[in-house]
Design an enzyme around this catalytic site. Structure first.
Site, short mmCIF file in Angstrom:
data_model
loop_
_atom_site.label_atom_id
_atom_site.label_comp_id
_atom_site.label_asym_id
_atom_site.label_seq_id
_atom_site.Cartn_x
_atom_site.Cartn_y
_atom_site.Cartn_z
N HIS A 1 -55.17 17.72 -1.02
CA HIS A 1 -54.15 18.77 -0.95
C HIS A 1 -54.54 19.87 -1.92
CE1 HIS A 1 -50.72 16.74 1.35
NE2 HIS A 1 -51.81 16.05 1.57
N ASN B 1 -51.84 20.50 2.69
CA ASN B 1 -53.22 20.05 2.82
C ASN B 1 -54.14 21.26 2.71
OD1 ASN B 1 -53.37 17.11 3.96
ND2 ASN B 1 -51.61 18.07 4.97
N HIS C 1 -59.21 13.15 1.51
CA HIS C 1 -58.02 13.87 1.98
C HIS C 1 -57.45 14.61 0.77
CE1 HIS C 1 -54.16 13.97 4.49
NE2 HIS C 1 -53.69 14.20 3.29
N ARG D 1 -49.98 15.63 12.65
CA ARG D 1 -49.26 14.52 12.01
C ARG D 1 -48.75 14.95 10.63
NH1 ARG D 1 -48.94 11.77 7.32
NH2 ARG D 1 -51.22 11.86 7.15
N ASP D 2 -49.65 15.21 9.72
CA ASP D 2 -49.27 15.50 8.34
C ASP D 2 -48.51 16.82 8.25
OD1 ASP D 2 -49.08 15.16 5.62
OD2 ASP D 2 -51.22 15.10 5.24
N CYS E 1 -46.69 15.82 1.21
CA CYS E 1 -45.94 14.57 1.25
C CYS E 1 -44.48 14.86 0.92
CB CYS E 1 -46.54 13.61 0.24
SG CYS E 1 -45.69 12.04 0.15
#
Lengths: 316, 316
Positions: free
Chosen positions: A212, A252, A210, A18-19, A243
């Site tokens: 980064h 990430n 979460h 996803r990310d 993002c």
């Protein structure tokens, strides 16, 4: 000698599908996505954010969400999670067979407007409808708070603001909440303090983190969170992601780097590092680059070298 | 809420002029070296490993040790350190006006032979002669133990072996000892445990830590060491450096990344981050590459942006 409070086990959620993928402009064929999810599953991943049910025009890369989920939803022992922006997304996720949806909320209006084109309060209205829909269908809704440790647009984010948003989530019945350092502005002390305060204030909430690795502190931040009892972490194979609406954001924390750290510290992840490294290599090959992965570059140290494809869990 | 034991202040030693430059094959002109040392000093660096007094044929890059030291030894508030392999190096260092020499010792014979062409016991004989010479001249001898957290040739290094070497150092009157993770094999738990054990065993020794970021764990390792009361750390501007004889080794933790972490956590370093970043940029330009620096890539977050060249210390 001091005491180092560390857990015996952690739960990782793999978010590259996803990310990671959403940040890629070049189309990744659906069968490649499915193959990579299989590879990650084969490496022992038990929790994965596999896609996002957003409008296909907003993120064309994830327009195949239904097909991806259909192909992987019956993989044994794999809990699927999907990110959703609104009730329509929750409906699509439910129809696709997803049992857990993740809502998104930013800690600041500036980031919220840039990321989802609505203010924080407007986003909470959307989340209310997601929560209502999820409860009516018996699926779990979890929440995230972006830029919880600092915002690239406005700078500092107060613990009071984060507390207010967690409270809003809990009032909607959402009790699993991820605090996200979306653009790498966290530091270990802030992580330790914020999680400590929020755990004291919301003892019934399950928090996850979460991080980064924008400024190289993701692993140190994980270490700080661990010491505050946090045992759930997102990570992304090959360090992919970031993002797209946050200036200066990079990947990430790489799953293989995080699993390596845990394994070295004797903390179980359920993942087989060598297989995960192979999956990350494949991920890098398919996407054309990595998002910052130390292990892909340096490999595992000699003492850990062992045949790939093994099935026994590695011990550090 | 748990307690996060962190110091108010740390002491960094900048090692790029030694550990960074020695890894470069292409000749760096002496005046460039001197200029970079000046730039680092202007950024607030108060302790620096400026060169190594080794045989010019062993490391041609550092054959200008005397000239470099002569040009920087009177910089106000700057403590100079030089690495030396033997008594001849100590003699050269003394004659050049150096007040602190650092001895090198490996935790394993395999690394010792690869790095300095002698066994650990043979190295200890050399160090004895350095210690004798230093004491006779009134200069301070400090020691380092390479691959103290793991060796790329043999794997695990036992705490007993590290303890034995520290004991050997102390018997020679050397009480300031750096434990080095030369090839990035340390992890936070090992760092915490080893420093804890060694501090308990040798309460009169001042320990420092030297971490490489080969597998992305340098900052997390620093955080673990901090919690064990370690407050002296080596770092290298632009992340330059690495052990040329250690397979897979990559750069030292970048000074700018480490200073950023400390600053964010409210721990004073005496260094001005923006000026340090400018020095690191210059370092990268002169050498032609960096050795892995997050800050050089991502910059400081918005909340910290301020004019370069300022003289007031930054507050986080």
């Amino acid at each position: 000698m001091n005491e180092f409070k560390l857990p015996k086990q952690v739960q990782l959620c793999e978010v590259a599908p996803r990310d990671g993928f959403q940040a890629e402009k070049k189309w990744i064929p659906t069968e490649e996505k499915i193959n990579l999810i299989h590879r990650l599953h084969q490496a022992g991943v038990t929790s994965m954010e596999v896609t996002s049910f957003v409008h296909p025009l907003a993120i064309p890369q994830l327009k195949d969400a239904e097909q991806v989920v259909a192909a992987v939803r019956h993989l044994p022992g794999l809990a699927l999670r999907a990110l959703i922006p609104n009730a329509r997304g929750a409906e699509r996720a439910f129809q696709a067979g997803i049992k857990e949806v993740k809502c998104i909320l930013s800690a600041t209006d500036a980031h919220s407007l840039a990321n989802t084109n609505c203010t924080v309060d407007q986003a909470l209205v959307r989340i209310q409808s997601i929560a209502d829909y999820s409860q009516s269908k018996g699926i779990k809704a979890t929440g995230s708070i972006s830029v919880a440790f600092g915002c690239p647009y406005v700078g500092e984010v107060s613990p009071q603001q984060v507390e207010r948003l967690i409270l809003s989530y809990t009032r909607l019945g959402i009790q699993e909440i991820s605090l996200a350092d979306t653009t790498g502005m966290a530091n270990p002390r802030r992580v330790f303090d914020l999680f400590g305060k929020m755990r004291d204030r919301f003892p019934d909430v399950t928090f996850s983190a979460h991080f980064h690795n924008t400024r190289g502190l993701a692993q140190a931040n994980v270490l700080a969170a661990l010491q505050q009892g946090i045992v759930e972490f997102d990570s992304s194979a090959a360090g992919l992601g970031g993002c797209p609406y946050a200036p200066g954001a990079s990947g990430n924390v790489a799953s293989e780097d995080l699993v390596f750290m845990f394994q070295e510290m004797g903390i179980a992840t359920g993942t087989r590092l060598n297989d995960l490294l192979l999956a990350a290599q494949e991920m890098k090959k398919v996407v054309g680059h990595d998002g910052g992965s130390f292990l892909l570059q340096a490999g595992v140290p000699k003492k850990h070298e062992q045949p790939a494809g093994q099935t026994k869990e590695e011990k550090s």
